[in-house]
Enzyme design. Structure first.
Site, PDB file in Angstrom:
ATOM      1  N   MET A 121       1.001  -1.131   0.073  1.00 57.72           N
ATOM      2  CA  MET A 121       0.201   0.152  -0.151  1.00 57.72           C
ATOM      3  C   MET A 121       0.868   1.166   0.056  1.00 57.72           C
ATOM      4  O   MET A 121       1.650   1.553   0.850  1.00 57.72           O
ATOM      5  CB  MET A 121      -0.841   0.125   1.218  1.00 57.72           C
ATOM      6  CG  MET A 121      -1.854  -1.214   1.386  1.00 57.72           C
ATOM      7  SD  MET A 121      -2.885  -0.998   3.035  1.00 57.72           S
ATOM      8  CE  MET A 121      -1.302  -1.701   3.989  1.00 57.72           C
ATOM      9  N   ILE A 179       1.922  -5.114   8.028  1.00 54.28           N
ATOM     10  CA  ILE A 179       3.487  -4.957   8.133  1.00 54.28           C
ATOM     11  C   ILE A 179       3.525  -3.249   8.106  1.00 54.28           C
ATOM     12  O   ILE A 179       3.288  -2.804   7.268  1.00 54.28           O
ATOM     13  CB  ILE A 179       4.210  -5.734   7.187  1.00 54.28           C
ATOM     14  CG1 ILE A 179       4.020  -7.132   7.330  1.00 54.28           C
ATOM     15  CG2 ILE A 179       5.932  -5.242   7.280  1.00 54.28           C
ATOM     16  CD1 ILE A 179       4.571  -7.883   6.087  1.00 54.28           C
ATOM     17  N   GLY A 209       1.576   4.233   4.682  1.00 53.64           N
ATOM     18  CA  GLY A 209       2.518   3.423   3.753  1.00 53.64           C
ATOM     19  C   GLY A 209       2.750   2.011   4.349  1.00 53.64           C
ATOM     20  O   GLY A 209       3.334   2.052   5.470  1.00 53.64           O
ATOM     21  N   SER A 210       2.446   0.845   3.892  1.00 53.80           N
ATOM     22  CA  SER A 210       2.637  -0.376   4.689  1.00 53.80           C
ATOM     23  C   SER A 210       2.440  -1.265   3.436  1.00 53.80           C
ATOM     24  O   SER A 210       2.244  -1.228   2.383  1.00 53.80           O
ATOM     25  CB  SER A 210       1.825  -0.483   5.818  1.00 53.80           C
ATOM     26  OG  SER A 210       0.437   0.052   5.530  1.00 53.80           O
ATOM     27  N   ARG A 211       1.998  -2.663   4.132  1.00 55.70           N
ATOM     28  CA  ARG A 211       1.898  -3.904   3.428  1.00 55.70           C
ATOM     29  C   ARG A 211       1.359  -4.920   4.311  1.00 55.70           C
ATOM     30  O   ARG A 211       1.212  -4.936   5.754  1.00 55.70           O
ATOM     31  CB  ARG A 211       3.434  -4.407   3.141  1.00 55.70           C
ATOM     32  CG  ARG A 211       3.464  -5.842   2.502  1.00 55.70           C
ATOM     33  CD  ARG A 211       4.703  -6.219   2.366  1.00 55.70           C
ATOM     34  NE  ARG A 211       5.026  -7.600   1.841  1.00 55.70           N
ATOM     35  CZ  ARG A 211       6.080  -7.975   1.183  1.00 55.70           C
ATOM     36  NH1 ARG A 211       6.964  -7.264   0.818  1.00 55.70           N
ATOM     37  NH2 ARG A 211       6.188  -9.260   0.754  1.00 55.70           N
TER      38      ARG A 211
END
Length: 252
Positions: A121, A179, A209-211
């Site tokens: 993301m 994450i 911002g991440s995953r």
């Protein structure tokens, strides 16, 4: 011929009005905002007022940043496919990993490789996360870590993360790991062990911002393709009831 019956009685179908069209446009503009975002929006707004007191150009820069903050924390409704066996994307973003890999040890899913689908993301994606399948939350596990770019494979192992295992009615266990990324410094998980989730139901959020990595049985086939854009709560990433092989894709 003018239809004078009610919408349910009219043989020609439901008659749309100008007001209904206007309401539809309004709903598409007024997207709900995640509750966790309001404190940040307030901080950005106050900062904008301070910047205007210093200079107008700085103030307008603050307005842009405040609007971006509102945009970041948007939380639109989604239409979730509900057929048994479907695994739904838990995040908006781009598929950055599809392959076999062991789940993190803290999820207690064993050492054998599982089908892993990673979704990255960026700061312009919706960051509200949703359950990938129906089931009961059998485990939650938080692990502090680093803050590498979440699109990198090493982020799955070394970055701060919060894992969740959902056990489906047939006993199948699915892992979903939030994450933190390069900018993200806060993972929010709003569910608890023992809670029951429905596929597509909101369960958390990652700021800035991440995953999210999903771990499925090794026998599952990925319906997600590297580089493909996902929509949380809507895009089907796997079908546990299907024998279809892994899907391939290409840029066109």
């Amino acid at each position: 011929m003018r239809c004078v019956l009610s919408a349910c009685e009219c043989p020609y179908g439901r008659v749309s009005t100008g007001n209904e069209k206007g309401n539809g446009v309004l709903k598409s503009i007024l997207v709900p905002i995640a509750r966790e975002g309001w404190p940040f929006i307030g901080i950005f707004a106050i900062g904008t007022l301070v910047l205007f007191a210093i200079s107008d150009p700085l103030g307008w820069a603050g307005v842009i940043l405040t609007l971006w903050c509102v945009y970041f924390f948007r939380d639109p409704d989604r239409v979730t496919p509900s057929r048994p066996g479907l695994v739904i994307s838990p995040a908006d973003g781009v598929v950055c990993y599809v392959g076999k890999a062991p789940a993190p040890a803290d999820l207690e899913l064993g050492d054998a490789p599982m089908l892993k689908i990673g979704i990255f993301m960026n700061v312009f994606d919706v960051h509200v996360n949703r359950a990938p399948v129906d089931g009961k939350v059998s485990r939650l596990a938080y692990r502090p870590g680093k803050f590498f770019n979440a699109s990198l494979d090493k982020a799955s192992e070394q970055n701060e993360r919060h894992g969740m295992v959902v056990e489906m009615a047939d006993g199948t266990k699915v892992g979903s790991v939030q994450i933190a990324g390069l900018v993200a410094r806060r993972i929010v998980c709003k569910t608890a062990e023992g809670a029951t989730l429905r596929a597509g139901e909101r369960y958390g959020l990652i700021r800035f911002g991440s995953r999210v990595d999903v771990y499925l049985p090794a026998s599952a086939a990925s319906l997600a393709v590297l580089g493909q854009r996902m929509i949380a709560g809507e895009t089907v990433i796997a079908d546990l009831s299907s024998a279809e092989p892994d899907r391939l894709g290409e840029i066109r």
